[in-house]
Design a protein around this motif. Structure first.
Motif, short mmCIF file in Angstrom:
data_model
loop_
_atom_site.label_atom_id
_atom_site.label_comp_id
_atom_site.label_asym_id
_atom_site.label_seq_id
_atom_site.Cartn_x
_atom_site.Cartn_y
_atom_site.Cartn_z
N ALA A 425 0.82 -1.21 0.00
CA ALA A 425 0.00 0.00 0.00
C ALA A 425 0.86 1.26 0.00
CB ALA A 425 -0.93 0.00 1.21
N VAL A 426 1.90 1.28 0.82
CA VAL A 426 2.74 2.48 0.91
C VAL A 426 3.52 2.70 -0.38
CG1 VAL A 426 4.57 3.64 2.19
CG2 VAL A 426 2.93 2.24 3.40
N ILE A 427 4.14 1.65 -0.90
CA ILE A 427 4.87 1.80 -2.16
C ILE A 427 3.92 2.18 -3.29
CG2 ILE A 427 6.32 0.63 -3.87
CD1 ILE A 427 7.41 -1.11 -1.62
N GLY A 428 2.71 1.58 -3.29
CA GLY A 428 1.74 1.93 -4.31
C GLY A 428 1.34 3.39 -4.26
N ALA A 429 1.19 3.94 -3.08
CA ALA A 429 0.83 5.36 -2.95
C ALA A 429 1.96 6.28 -3.37
CB ALA A 429 0.42 5.67 -1.51
N GLY A 430 3.19 5.78 -3.38
CA GLY A 430 4.34 6.60 -3.72
C GLY A 430 4.80 6.46 -5.15
N THR A 431 3.91 6.11 -6.05
CA THR A 431 4.27 5.96 -7.46
C THR A 431 3.64 7.08 -8.28
OG1 THR A 431 2.45 4.37 -7.65
CG2 THR A 431 4.65 3.47 -7.35
#
Length: 484
Positions: A425-431
């Motif tokens: 979730a965190v990596i996905g939000a940071g794309t």
């Protein structure tokens, strides 16, 4: 009509926010517009749904916004950030100018310094280093972004970023969720980004392109730009207008004293997560006076807040005498947290209203029906919402408020580790949050004195393409071998 209202409200929110309108006004207006098309009670949605959700976000995360902004301002005004950056660039030299800028940014942001503080300190140093090394000015934003807005925000285990804290109450996780996969993602983002920047530098040298325009980095102008401020405050936890509200020392501390508060952030965070909180008798939290919650729901926020508070105390003891005015620096740091937390909370309130509308059930079913399993659908949901809102923290919170309980049920049914969902979730939000309208992108370009046309392609590659590659690796590895 309900779905049309949701799309219309979201479109107006995105369009007007990009044109510089305040999210504090746009978010409730867009939420009420969506509710009107769904023929839902407007005042009830405004005061109960919107404000209730926004208030819960502030109650949960304002301590992290406050302490993060305060720590960043004290680190800047005491000269600590400048000392670390100077030491890093001096140790690596002009022959490794690109690497020096990336690692300097990574060191200070992983240690808890606000992203925008890092921008305003690193840009003039990067300019001097790039000019001496003959590297084009247009590559400055991508180099700074790689070190400050990618792996230290979303992948490094224990990072104190607000984005890494947001999933913790939803998934009952810690800042160190899926640490092995976080390190793998870090290696992918850093390695790919450095490869691309080295390639671009080599191509520029082969073409005979030098640094270019030697005009000083317009740091002050960017700090005073109201459009930059409006876009920036939904992107990160620091209001750029407070950058120049207090004076910074002219002589920073030795690098070891400068870096010690950063070490304290990481060390205390780990100590709280691994040793202190697991041994704490927190049964009292179940009582109504404490909100009927549990330790797992608050432990992550407690860990990061304690780490930042301890680092602030250490900084004041070691370097407080270097501050021209302790009160002015602390006031500016505290004030810098207010507008961002309310701006993001307004986005969260908008998402809560949308999620409460009957038409949203179809959106939820569509997201959960995306092929590839829950990790893929979770990644898509956080990607899309972060892209639309221009805010990783806002998009992530909206996604988890709407879908977090459903994903926890799926995790329990399938044996999926919540820590793996946290990291995805965190990596996905940071794309896709790094699209052109993102406040961090707008601020970084303004601080470096470049334009979207000159520098945005390289930002896309190092911030979006690299993060998507890392996200894909984490999803595949997590699906095959589980969380580690």
């Amino acid at each position: 009509m309900g779905l049309f209202g949701i799309l219309l409200g979201l479109s107006l929110l995105v369009w007007l926010a990009y044109r510089g309108w305040s999210v504090l006004l746009l978010a409730p207006a867009a939420a009420l517009l969506a509710a009107a098309f769904a023929q839902e009670p407007l005042l009830a949605h405004w005061t109960q749904t919107f404000m209730g959700s926004a208030a819960r976000f502030i109650a949960q995360f304002f301590p992290l916004f406050l302490l993060g902004a305060l720590f960043g301002k004290l680190m800047e005004d005491s000269g600590c950030v400048s000392s670390i950056a100077r030491w890093m660039t001096g140790a690596l030299g002009t022959q490794r100018a690109m690497l020096a800028v990336v690692l300097a940014g990574a060191a200070v942001t992983y240690g808890g310094v606000s992203l925008f503080v890092a921008f305003f300190v690193l840009a003039p140093m990067a300019q001097a280093l790039f000019r001496e090394a003959g590297i084009p000015r247009r590559l400055m934003p991508a180099a700074i972004a790689l070190g400050t807005t990618t792996f230290t925000m979303s992948a490094m285990p224990g990072t104190p970023s607000i984005q890494n804290a947001i999933p913790m109450p939803f998934f009952a996780t810690t800042p160190f969720a899926a640490p092995g996969l976080g390190l793998v993602a870090t290696a992918v983002m850093l390695g790919f980004g450095l490869w691309w920047l080295a390639r671009q530098e080599a191509r520029a040298r082969a073409a005979g392109e030098g640094f270019g325009d030697t005009t000083p980095a317009p740091v002050q102008a960017a700090a005073d730009d109201p459009l930059v401020r409006e876009r920036a405050t939904v992107a990160r936890e620091f209001d750029p207008a407070e950058i120049r509200r207090s004076a910074a020392t002219q002589e920073g501390p030795p690098v070891l004293l400068a870096a010690l508060p950063l070490v304290v952030v990481v060390g205390v965070n780990l100590l709280m997560t691994a040793l202190v909180l697991p041994r704490l008798d927190a049964g009292f939290l179940a009582e109504p006076r404490w909100g009927g919650t549990s330790l797992s729901a608050v432990a992550g926020v407690w860990s990061v807040a304690t780490a930042l508070a301890a680092a602030i105390l250490v900084l004041l003891v070691l370097n407080g005498r270097r501050l021209p005015s302790v009160r002015a620096s602390m006031d500016a740091g505290a004030n810098a947290a207010v507008l961002p937390v309310f701006a993001v909370a307004s986005l969260v309130g908008f998402g809560a209203v949308v999620a409460a509308l009957p038409a949203f059930a179809g959106v939820r079913d569509w997201v959960l029906g995306i092929g590839g399993g829950p990790l893929v659908s979770l990644a898509v949901a956080t990607n899309v919402l972060a892209a639309l809102t221009g805010s990783a923290s806002g998009g992530l919170t909206i996604a988890l408020q709407a879908l977090g309980p459903t994903y926890m049920e799926l995790a329990a049914a399938t044996g999926l580790d919540p820590g793996l969902m946290h990291r995805v979730a965190v990596i996905g939000a940071g794309t896709l949050d790094s699209l052109p309208h993102n406040g961090a992108v707008v601020t970084l370009l303004a601080v470096c004195g470049t334009t979207h046309r000159q520098s945005y392609l390289d930002i896309v590659v190092v911030c979006i393409v690299g993060a998507l590659l890392a996200l894909g690796v984490v999803i595949v590895a997590g699906s095959l071998v589980g969380s580690f």
